[in-house]
Each structure stands twice: as structure tokens, then as C-alpha cells.
Design an enzyme around this catalytic site. Structure first.
Site, PDB file in Angstrom:
ATOM      1  N   SER A  45       6.728  16.804  40.881  1.00 19.55           N
ATOM      2  CA  SER A  45       7.857  16.916  41.800  1.00 19.55           C
ATOM      3  C   SER A  45       8.349  18.348  41.758  1.00 19.55           C
ATOM      4  O   SER A  45       8.490  18.932  40.672  1.00 19.55           O
ATOM      5  CB  SER A  45       8.982  15.955  41.401  1.00 19.55           C
ATOM      6  OG  SER A  45      10.040  16.015  42.345  1.00 19.55           O
ATOM      7  N   GLU A  46       8.640  18.927  42.936  1.00 24.13           N
ATOM      8  CA  GLU A  46       8.924  20.365  42.985  1.00 24.13           C
ATOM      9  C   GLU A  46      10.237  20.761  42.330  1.00 24.13           C
ATOM     10  O   GLU A  46      10.504  21.942  42.140  1.00 24.13           O
ATOM     11  CB  GLU A  46       8.857  20.906  44.416  1.00 24.13           C
ATOM     12  CG  GLU A  46       9.834  20.329  45.381  1.00 24.13           C
ATOM     13  CD  GLU A  46       9.214  19.253  46.251  1.00 24.13           C
ATOM     14  OE1 GLU A  46       9.613  19.127  47.412  1.00 24.13           O
ATOM     15  OE2 GLU A  46       8.331  18.507  45.757  1.00 24.13           O
ATOM     16  N   ASN A  47      11.077  19.787  41.961  1.00 22.15           N
ATOM     17  CA  ASN A  47      12.282  20.148  41.213  1.00 22.15           C
ATOM     18  C   ASN A  47      11.987  20.400  39.733  1.00 22.15           C
ATOM     19  O   ASN A  47      12.877  20.783  38.981  1.00 22.15           O
ATOM     20  CB  ASN A  47      13.364  19.073  41.352  1.00 22.15           C
ATOM     21  CG  ASN A  47      12.932  17.724  40.803  1.00 22.15           C
ATOM     22  OD1 ASN A  47      11.837  17.266  41.078  1.00 22.15           O
ATOM     23  ND2 ASN A  47      13.800  17.077  40.045  1.00 22.15           N
TER      24      ASN A  47
END
Length: 217
Positions: A45-47
Site C-alpha cells: 500500500s502506497e502509504n
């Protein structure tokens, strides 16, 4: 016809052993619930999470562990957390094998619009622009038509684009389609859905070759 979970279950069949997979917001987040138990997959997940698991059961959520859509998630043994710079170096460095995104529109040549509806307040395109620019294998999970019954599979997108010519495959509540240079090639149809139903719901060019099998999910 499939519901959102059915779409996610069908896309999970595209996930292969050893893949690093980025899941977009919406239907794509459900894919982690349906991956086969006999393969190893790392969901990113890009977070800043690598090693996401299925959604937590009610009452077992940890508010500090979330995905890019701010949904609570679980993590698998060996999962790691890191900053956005590291996360996007993974994405921009093409270390993600498969990206699964939602969309408001997809064109027959693989353009995707999934970040802005004119007149609606948005903070920006976000990580989607990096994902579509860097990923070599993008599958879109979406409903075939909008709430008004109009097709979301078009000859040309009407909404602001996120990426150009990047989508490889689309899985909807009605069908599985490959994006080709000539249009949407129909590969499978959802249970109980006819080829005629799919034709009527597709505004873009639909390529039909031979008998189209039902999805096996």
C-alpha cells in the site's frame, strides 16, 4: 452478474506466486481476501505497508494499521512499515508486479480516469499517477455501468485522465476483458450474463471471438 466481492474473487485468480501487488481503493482492497492459500503474495500500500493481509474481523481492528484508503487492515508475519519516499521508490522503480485499481471510466485503448469528477472537491490525483505511470500490469476492477445505467467502458474517456494506454485488463460485474489496440476483447462473461447483455452495456468497441465461457470463480 457479480457483486463487488465476486469481482475481487475473479481478480484474485490473476495473482501469481511471488507477486508484489498494489491494491487501489475500493473493490481492489477486497482482493487480499481471496488469494489462494498455496501461494505467497506481498500486498503493498502506497502509504507505507508491505505485507497486508485480509480485512480484520469486527472488533479486532487496530486503528493504527491502515491502507491508503484509511481502512483498517491486518498484516502478515514479516510485514514492514516505511515512509512514503520508500514506498514510491518501490512503485517508480517498477518493483510492483501487478497493480489493481478502481476506475470511473476506461477507454478501449487503455486510458483510465479514476481520480476526479468535474465540480467535485478533491485534494489531488495522489499516488494513482505514479502507479499508472510505473506499473507494467494494471487490472481495473469496476462496475460495467454507472448508477444512471451508462457505460463506463468507452471509446474515449470523458473524465480527466489518470493515465494513457496503461490498462491491460478489466474485470466488471458483467465480464472479463483484455484491452487491445482494437478495443475490449471479451474473454469471459459473469454467471447468468449473456454476450448480448455485455454488448449493450459497452459503449467502446467490443471484440467477440468464438464462444465466450462463463467465469469460473
Amino acid at each position: 452478474m457479480l457483486d463487488k466481492n465476486g469481482i475481487a474473487k475473479r481478480i484474485a485468480k490473476e495473482v501469481q506466486d511471488g507477486y508484489y501487488v498494489n491494491l487501489g481503493i475500493g473493490i481492489p482492497t477486497l482482493v487480499a481476501n481471496y488469494v489462494r492459500d498455496d501461494i505467497e503474495v506481498e500486498f503493498q500500500s502506497e502509504n507505507g505497508v508491505l505485507g497486508m493481509g485480509p480485512f480484520p474481523f469486527e472488533g479486532e481492528e487496530d486503528a493504527d494499521i491502515i491502507n491508503a484508503g484509511k481502512q483498517t487492515i491486518t498484516t502478515l508475519p514479516g510485514a514492514s512499515f516505511f515512509d512514503s519516499a520508500t514506498s514510491f521508490s518501490m512503485i517508480r522503480g517498477k518493483h510492483v508486479d501487478l497493480t489493481i485499481l478502481g476506475a470511473m471510466e476506461v477507454s478501449e485503448n487503455g486510458d483510465i480516469a479514476n481520480w476526479k469528477i468535474p465540480g467535485k472537491m478533491v485534494k489531488g490525483m495522489g499516488g494513482a499517477m505514479d502507479l499508472v505511470a510505473s506499473a507494467e500490469n494494471i487490472i481495473v476492477a469496476m462496475m460495467h455501468t454507472n448508477r444512471a445505467g451508462h457505460s463506463k467502458l468507452l471509446s474515449k474517456c470523458s473524465l480527466p485522465l489518470t493515465g494513457v494506454g496503461c490498462v491491460k485488463k478489466v474485470v466488471t460485474n458483467l465480464a472479463v476483458m483484455e484491452v487491445t489496440g482494437q478495443g475490449f476483447k471479451l474473454l469471459e462473461r459473469a454467471p447468468g450474463v449473456s454476450v448480448e447483455d455485455i454488448k449493450n452495456a459497452t459503449e467502446g468497441t467490443l471484440i467477440i471471438e468464438g464462444d465466450i465461457p462463463e467465469m469460473n470463480i
